[in-house]
Enzyme design. Sequence first.
Site, short mmCIF file in Angstrom:
data_model
loop_
_atom_site.label_atom_id
_atom_site.label_comp_id
_atom_site.label_asym_id
_atom_site.label_seq_id
_atom_site.Cartn_x
_atom_site.Cartn_y
_atom_site.Cartn_z
N ASP A 16 0.84 -1.20 0.00
CA ASP A 16 0.00 0.00 0.00
C ASP A 16 0.88 1.26 0.00
OD1 ASP A 16 -2.21 1.80 0.49
OD2 ASP A 16 -3.30 0.12 1.32
N HIS A 196 -9.27 -3.42 6.75
CA HIS A 196 -8.16 -2.62 6.21
C HIS A 196 -8.64 -1.18 6.15
CE1 HIS A 196 -4.94 -1.89 2.99
NE2 HIS A 196 -5.80 -0.93 2.70
N HIS A 198 -8.04 3.25 6.07
CA HIS A 198 -7.17 4.38 5.69
C HIS A 198 -7.51 5.56 6.59
CE1 HIS A 198 -4.82 3.12 2.16
NE2 HIS A 198 -5.78 2.21 2.03
N TYR A 287 -10.84 6.92 -3.77
CA TYR A 287 -9.76 5.95 -3.63
C TYR A 287 -8.46 6.59 -3.14
CZ TYR A 287 -9.52 1.20 -5.29
OH TYR A 287 -9.53 -0.15 -5.37
C1 LIG Z 1 -5.55 -0.35 -5.98
C2 LIG Z 1 -5.41 -1.38 -4.93
C3 LIG Z 1 -5.68 -0.74 -3.59
O1 LIG Z 1 -4.60 0.09 -3.22
C4 LIG Z 1 -5.94 -1.82 -2.57
C5 LIG Z 1 -6.10 -1.21 -1.24
O2 LIG Z 1 -5.20 -1.25 -0.41
C6 LIG Z 1 -7.32 -0.47 -0.92
O3 LIG Z 1 -8.30 -0.54 -1.70
O4 LIG Z 1 -7.32 0.21 0.11
MN LIG Z 2 -5.29 0.37 1.03
#
Ligand SMILES: CC[C@H](O)CC(=O)C(=O)O
Ligand SMILES: [Mn+2]
Length: 341
Positions: A16, A196, A198, A287
């Site tokens: 990442d 996961h 962010h 994203y």
């Molecule tokens: C483009 C793949 C992406 O970075 C996967 C990931 O870690 C996410 O969606 O957070």
């Molecule tokens: Mn990610």
Amino acid sequence: MTKSRDITITEVALRDGSHAIGHQYTLEQVTAVSKALDEANVPYIEVSHGDGLGGSSQQFGTSLTDEMKLIEAAVSVSKQAKVAVLLLPGVGTMKDLRQAADIGAKMARVATHVTEADVSPQHINLAKELGMETVGFLMMSHMAPVAKLVEQAKLMESYGADTVYVVDSAGALLPYEVRERIRAMRQELTVNIGFHGHNNLSLAMANTLVAIEEGATRIDGSIRCLGAGAGNTQTEVLIAVLERMGLNTGVDLYKMMDLAENIVAPILKKPQEIAKDSLVMGYAGVYSSFLLHAQRAAKQFDIDSRDILIELGKRKVVGGQEDMIIDVASEIAKRQKIVNA
Ligand SMILES: CC[C@H](O)CC(=O)C(=O)O
Ligand SMILES: [Mn+2]
């Protein structure tokens, strides 16, 4: 003997984090970080291009070093840790997955957009045939209602995934939204559940703890927040917090702090922080991996990167549509020229 782990950590900085440094990892960096992670007893280390196997391209960003060489390097210094790879069907191929398994990768994380789990069965099956542990990775989980997410998670379970992850790719989920998602998945699935996060809204840690409260046992983190956008849940901090909560990760906190300080911090061009663009990503549901692309486009067209990100969020642009970033930037620039004429 190592006490069994309550929470199993996958360290994702070497995958990442590749987004955050424009996919410029060197062999030396990956070797040093992997060796130290292994010595700190981290069980899984993910290594690949940021967009997964086969991601090195003009569209996603060209890798400085062949990812197979990086995987090989990580495997060669890992005595106890298993090396994981990410694969997005359509970006990575069966051949890439076979090659990764051949050189020693032990876990395949097959990632799809949250509503597109049905593109993952072949890759999950192949990973199983290759003897790999398999993970279904449902990206942009904030974009689907709970029932849809559960339906897609069940598909991945039915294809043979050992674990299914809720992936908050945009760092847009709020704690109550994580709670309802993980709770519903825990009720409907028998396999492991992972999370996961962010940190674009400064919620990665809170969301991770909520996920754990609701039964997630597989958790991703990036050391020193070396991940896309504002980074992921900061691994060494998470380990400290979980220790305070009486949850064992098996990971050595002091060794992780030393690694973060001495080896990972110098890799970052500047310390990870929630700056205006990453904040907008969490706010608008964009994203995290789009950050550098949007900043480059803003420079090229001399416009505010936040305007690009807000528009991408409105259009619900997803991974694989990176070319839209330039389209959107050029439209905004044209519009602004007309207004200012
Ligand atoms: C483009 C793949 C992406 O970075 C996967 C990931 O870690 C996410 O969606 O957070
Ligand atoms: Mn990610």
